[in-house]
Design a protein around this motif. Structure first.
Motif, PDB file in Angstrom:
ATOM      1  N   LYS A  98      53.995  47.939  52.404  1.00 50.01           N
ATOM      2  CA  LYS A  98      54.944  49.432  52.226  1.00 50.01           C
ATOM      3  C   LYS A  98      56.495  48.998  52.707  1.00 50.01           C
ATOM      4  O   LYS A  98      56.705  48.462  54.333  1.00 50.01           O
ATOM      5  CB  LYS A  98      54.923  50.583  53.025  1.00 50.01           C
ATOM      6  CG  LYS A  98      53.986  51.718  52.773  1.00 50.01           C
ATOM      7  CD  LYS A  98      53.944  52.140  51.269  1.00 50.01           C
ATOM      8  CE  LYS A  98      52.665  52.979  51.219  1.00 50.01           C
ATOM      9  NZ  LYS A  98      52.974  53.465  49.287  1.00 50.01           N
ATOM     10  N   ASP A 150      51.787  51.726  44.175  1.00 53.49           N
ATOM     11  CA  ASP A 150      51.918  50.703  44.883  1.00 53.49           C
ATOM     12  C   ASP A 150      51.354  49.616  43.967  1.00 53.49           C
ATOM     13  O   ASP A 150      51.527  48.310  43.543  1.00 53.49           O
ATOM     14  CB  ASP A 150      52.077  49.969  45.900  1.00 53.49           C
ATOM     15  CG  ASP A 150      53.040  50.921  46.866  1.00 53.49           C
ATOM     16  OD1 ASP A 150      53.829  51.456  46.499  1.00 53.49           O
ATOM     17  OD2 ASP A 150      52.560  51.305  48.183  1.00 53.49           O
ATOM     18  N   TYR A 194      51.028  51.147  56.834  1.00 62.16           N
ATOM     19  CA  TYR A 194      51.251  50.220  55.918  1.00 62.16           C
ATOM     20  C   TYR A 194      52.033  49.102  55.804  1.00 62.16           C
ATOM     21  O   TYR A 194      53.699  49.703  55.322  1.00 62.16           O
ATOM     22  CB  TYR A 194      52.292  51.840  55.149  1.00 62.16           C
ATOM     23  CG  TYR A 194      53.303  52.608  56.407  1.00 62.16           C
ATOM     24  CD1 TYR A 194      54.912  51.928  56.733  1.00 62.16           C
ATOM     25  CD2 TYR A 194      52.736  53.471  57.348  1.00 62.16           C
ATOM     26  CE1 TYR A 194      55.429  52.234  58.177  1.00 62.16           C
ATOM     27  CE2 TYR A 194      53.879  54.355  58.402  1.00 62.16           C
ATOM     28  CZ  TYR A 194      55.013  53.401  58.141  1.00 62.16           C
ATOM     29  OH  TYR A 194      55.929  53.729  59.378  1.00 62.16           O
TER      30      TYR A 194
END
Length: 353
Positions: free
Chosen positions: A49, A168, A46
């Motif tokens: 993130k 996202d 990720y």
């Protein structure tokens, strides 16, 4: 003549990297062995993130945290081996012997196991020829969110990771489509609701049946999706395809019977230790997501404490008369020269150009 290290760390994620830093701080000859071709561990899953729960850091994207962890972990110049898989740990006299997949032997007075939940590999799309699109518009993780700006994105998967990606990308992509083979998305209810509130088409009981190549480019032009209940087909024309069908975990690290650490009954990959990260085998420690003990915190922040405890335990195992803890950085001789360099650079940066 064999080269014996004070401590060898297996795994180059957050806990392994901080262990390497702290081992250098405590003057231990240190080696770090990582299976992947890069350091950083599962944070690479990720990279875009934002991570909010590391002390002293505001919201930080995963790739930046990796960069900082690696820079810190290499402060004292440990020996680092990448693309190297440790398969077995044994012991000869007072020395641990680590055997790699190529049969190479590494010797160490102590070992810190920092392998997380195992070696993580994304589950690939099981379609013949799918791998040829991995260099173009077929993805198993999001490495740069800007790539999806104003794109039509097809996401296959319904778990938390897949739906997190979809959320996202809501403000980035031009259009998002989600397909999932199950009946209901198992992701967090609030995130699923967010997608539905934004009108994202979600096709359940559905899976990718075929990838159709662009006639002039080596990328996916069309995706054929099959409804498994009705066997009906539909065609989607995405610019980018994201796959998250979960991960395979390799827990193949083995031990000689006399040093086999105690395991958690519910999750066999956890090594049971005391709060000092000492396993049932003297000189063998576990940190991060590889360890379980009373009071264990399964956060990146908790991995740092594990690293400190394991290294301090290793130091005292090797040198019983050593201080129980390392000196804090503000009074540590190791950082005097480094602090001078940083101050000098800061003053230089302030000078008018």
């Amino acid at each position: 003549m064999k080269d014996v290290y004070d401590v060898t760390i297996i795994g180059g994620g957050p806990s392994g990297l901080y262990s390497a830093f702290y081992a250098g701080l405590r003057d231990l000859k240190t080696k770090l062995i990582e299976f992947q071709p890069h350091l950083g561990g599962k944070v690479h899953i990720y990279p875009e993130k934002f991570i909010w729960d590391v002390g002293g850091l505001p919201a930080t994207p995963g790739h930046q945290l990796i960069e900082n962890l690696v820079k810190q972990g290499l402060t004292f110049h440990p020996t680092v081996l990448l693309n190297t898989k440790v398969e077995h740990i044994s012991k000869q006299d007072d020395c641990y012997v680590l055997t790699t997949q190529t049969g190479e032997l590494h010797y160490s007075k102590t070992v810190i196991v920092a392998v997380g939940g195992g070696i993580i590999k994304p589950m690939k799309l099981e379609l013949e020829g799918a791998e040829k699109f991995e260099m173009s518009n077929l993805h198993y993780t999001v490495r740069g969110i800007q790539r999806f700006q104003d794109k039509r994105v097809l996401i296959s998967g319904g778990g938390n990771a897949a739906i997190d990606w979809a959320c996202d990308l809501l403000e980035v992509a031009a259009h998002i489509t989600v397909v999932y083979r199950g009946e209901e998305l198992p992701a967090h209810e609030a995130h699923v609701k967010k997608l539905k509130d934004h009108g994202v088409p979600i096709y359940t009981h559905s899976q990718i049946k075929a990838l159709v190549a662009h006639p002039n480019r080596s990328e996916i032009a069309e995706v054929v999706v099959e409804n498994q209940q009705t066997q009906s087909l539909m065609t989607v024309q995405p610019d980018e395809v994201l796959i998250n069908h979960g991960y395979n975990r390799d827990h193949s690290l083995s031990y000689d019977q006399d040093i086999e650490p105690e395991r958690d009954e519910a999750y066999n990959y956890y090594i049971m230790t005391n709060p000092k990260c000492e396993s049932s085998a003297p000189g063998l420690y576990a940190v991060g997501d590889a360890v379980e003990y009373n009071g264990k915190v399964h956060l990146i922040a908790g991995a740092f404490q594990d690293a400190v405890n394991a290294v301090n335990s290793a130091k005292r195992y090797i040198e019983p008369e050593a201080l129980e803890y390392g000196m804090v950085s503000s009074h540590n001789e190791h950082f005097k020269a480094k602090n001078k360099e940083l101050i000098k650079q800061a003053l230089k940066d302030k000078q008018p150009q």
